[in-house]
Design a protein around this motif. Sequence first.
Motif, short mmCIF file in Angstrom:
data_model
loop_
_atom_site.label_atom_id
_atom_site.label_comp_id
_atom_site.label_asym_id
_atom_site.label_seq_id
_atom_site.Cartn_x
_atom_site.Cartn_y
_atom_site.Cartn_z
N SER A 358 5.82 3.90 -1.87
CA SER A 358 6.43 3.42 -0.63
C SER A 358 5.39 2.83 0.31
CB SER A 358 7.18 4.57 0.07
OG SER A 358 6.29 5.62 0.40
N VAL A 359 4.16 3.32 0.26
CA VAL A 359 3.11 2.85 1.16
C VAL A 359 2.55 1.50 0.71
CG1 VAL A 359 0.82 3.35 2.09
CG2 VAL A 359 2.50 5.18 1.87
N LEU A 360 2.38 1.34 -0.60
CA LEU A 360 1.74 0.13 -1.13
C LEU A 360 2.70 -1.03 -1.34
CD1 LEU A 360 -0.51 1.81 -3.87
CD2 LEU A 360 -1.17 1.15 -1.54
N LYS A 361 3.96 -0.74 -1.51
CA LYS A 361 4.94 -1.76 -1.90
C LYS A 361 4.92 -2.96 -0.96
CE LYS A 361 9.67 -2.09 -3.60
NZ LYS A 361 10.92 -1.33 -3.87
N GLU A 372 0.11 8.27 -8.27
CA GLU A 372 1.29 8.00 -9.10
C GLU A 372 2.17 6.97 -8.41
OE1 GLU A 372 3.82 11.42 -9.45
OE2 GLU A 372 3.33 12.14 -7.44
N MET A 373 2.92 6.22 -9.23
CA MET A 373 3.89 5.25 -8.74
C MET A 373 5.10 5.28 -9.66
SD MET A 373 1.69 1.85 -7.68
CE MET A 373 3.16 0.87 -7.35
N SER A 374 6.24 4.86 -9.14
CA SER A 374 7.43 4.80 -9.98
C SER A 374 7.28 3.66 -11.00
CB SER A 374 8.68 4.58 -9.14
OG SER A 374 8.73 3.24 -8.67
N HIS A 375 7.96 3.81 -12.11
CA HIS A 375 7.90 2.83 -13.18
C HIS A 375 8.24 1.42 -12.69
CE1 HIS A 375 8.43 1.14 -17.22
NE2 HIS A 375 9.63 0.71 -16.84
N HIS A 376 9.32 1.32 -11.92
CA HIS A 376 9.78 0.00 -11.49
C HIS A 376 8.87 -0.61 -10.44
CE1 HIS A 376 13.37 0.19 -13.94
NE2 HIS A 376 13.54 1.44 -13.53
N ASP A 377 8.24 0.21 -9.62
CA ASP A 377 7.27 -0.32 -8.66
C ASP A 377 6.03 -0.84 -9.36
OD1 ASP A 377 8.82 0.07 -6.40
OD2 ASP A 377 8.07 2.08 -6.03
N ILE A 378 5.66 -0.20 -10.45
CA ILE A 378 4.53 -0.71 -11.25
C ILE A 378 4.89 -2.07 -11.85
CG2 ILE A 378 3.11 -0.32 -13.31
CD1 ILE A 378 3.41 2.69 -12.79
N LEU A 379 6.12 -2.18 -12.37
CA LEU A 379 6.55 -3.46 -12.94
C LEU A 379 6.54 -4.56 -11.89
CD1 LEU A 379 9.57 -2.42 -15.23
CD2 LEU A 379 7.22 -2.94 -15.92
N ASP A 380 6.97 -4.25 -10.68
CA ASP A 380 6.97 -5.25 -9.59
C ASP A 380 5.55 -5.70 -9.29
OD1 ASP A 380 9.69 -5.26 -9.28
OD2 ASP A 380 9.71 -3.83 -7.61
N VAL A 388 -2.74 -2.17 -11.41
CA VAL A 388 -2.48 -0.84 -10.85
C VAL A 388 -3.32 0.20 -11.58
CG1 VAL A 388 -0.73 0.94 -10.45
CG2 VAL A 388 -0.10 -1.49 -10.28
N ILE A 389 -4.02 1.02 -10.81
CA ILE A 389 -4.77 2.15 -11.37
C ILE A 389 -4.13 3.43 -10.86
CG2 ILE A 389 -6.97 3.39 -11.39
CD1 ILE A 389 -8.40 0.74 -11.14
N LEU A 390 -3.74 4.30 -11.80
CA LEU A 390 -3.15 5.60 -11.48
C LEU A 390 -4.08 6.70 -11.97
CD1 LEU A 390 0.60 5.05 -12.49
CD2 LEU A 390 -0.50 4.62 -10.29
N CYS A 391 -4.30 7.71 -11.11
CA CYS A 391 -5.27 8.76 -11.44
C CYS A 391 -4.63 10.15 -11.50
CB CYS A 391 -6.39 8.77 -10.41
SG CYS A 391 -7.15 7.16 -10.13
N GLU A 392 -3.32 10.24 -11.40
CA GLU A 392 -2.53 11.47 -11.22
C GLU A 392 -2.62 11.91 -9.76
OE1 GLU A 392 -0.63 11.61 -13.50
OE2 GLU A 392 -1.75 10.91 -15.23
#
Length: 431
Positions: A358-361, A372-380, A388-392
């Motif tokens: 929600s912050v990065l979108k 972490e990010m939602s699957h669909h936000d990563i696709l966007d 996108v880098i996710l670290c948990e």
Amino acid sequence: MAPAASPGQRLRSSGTETPTGPDEVPQGPAVGSRLTHTAALRSRGLRVLPQISHRPSPQTPGPLPLRTSHRRSAEADARPGCAAEGAGPSADSAPSCCGVSWDNVGLLVEPSPPHIVKTLFLTNDLTEEVMEEAVQKKADLILSYHPPIFTPLKRVTWKTWKERLVVRALEHRIGIYSPHTAYDAIPHGINNWLTKGLGACNSVPLHPSTSPSYPTEGTHRIEFCADTAEHLETVLSKTKDIQEIFCLTTFPVRVEDKEQTRVSLNCSQKALLEVVALLSQNSLLDHKTEILILQKPLLPHTGMGRLCTLSKPASLSDIIERIKSHLKLPHVRLALGTGKTLDSPVKKAALCAGSGSSVLKGTEADLYLTGEMSHHDILDAVANGISVILCEHSNTERGFLSELGDMLTVQLQNKINVIVSEKDRDPLQVA
């Protein structure tokens, strides 16, 4: 966005009056919740300006939620909080105003007073294993970044693990304090710490925080002109009967080659329609009447997320290695933006510790860094060419505790034993 006015300056939007000294300021939060009566006011022929943004407040929240208290003040004695007499922290002094509205920030569990804090225990997540560690190390106060109590508890029994945390804390006279999103927002907090993983860069908050209060009394300012002394006297005498009117001033102006008196007053939203009705009854509503919506000032360098401009562009592969080194991780997860490779340069990166969707979108950047990010936000993001880098989730937060421990040790002048949990860890692992 309306121009900002520094103290002593006046704002004008009528075609017959000229603004003085406009300044550009960052976009603040929407003020739609305060526009309940806008349509009604416009139906009366009034011009309602979108918002007036004041200069940022010079007072920036401090980086720490605890303060030394060698001798408890009357104010400290009058409010709840864990305090150390002689050498200890008062946990209720955190900048909780910086936390978001949905969060549960502050002192969550408090033993009966007086409660002397000699050992402060830091953890990212307060699990039962971490609680046992805190008990064994004789902690008096646990600072848990994530609030262990989030949804309201209807009872405190031995049935669920979060209830058991409360029971164990009270049995062993341990207070529990959570800073959470207040630490996300403040300068030198978790998000600023996370920017260090990118290398040298300049950063600004993605969503600036506002002060909890208005710079002056009232939420609106009304300005109008009185062309006769009779009109002026009538209106001023009747405004005395309206509650919640503040800062009423008058000054001479020349409007359309006529000498008139300009009246400016601040009022609450409740008083707004009463003032408008009064002006209407006295034929003082015209195109020169203005209603200005006051906005809470921005807090400098404070807010959710960070937009980072690297001092020198680096390849995505180099950034990945820097982040892994900073977070002490053997691996991260990566989604390459469309048309991007590991050699693609990164000049701007947007980041948010924890869950950043929600912050990065919608932020324009070469890279998103979060837990972490939602699957669909990563696709966007990928479709827009953003890697996108996710670290948990907690891996983007936990490392800050060591830095926080050092800062607290200095701030508390080594009079408190500050311990960072050794049992606290991210629940996810690669199998």
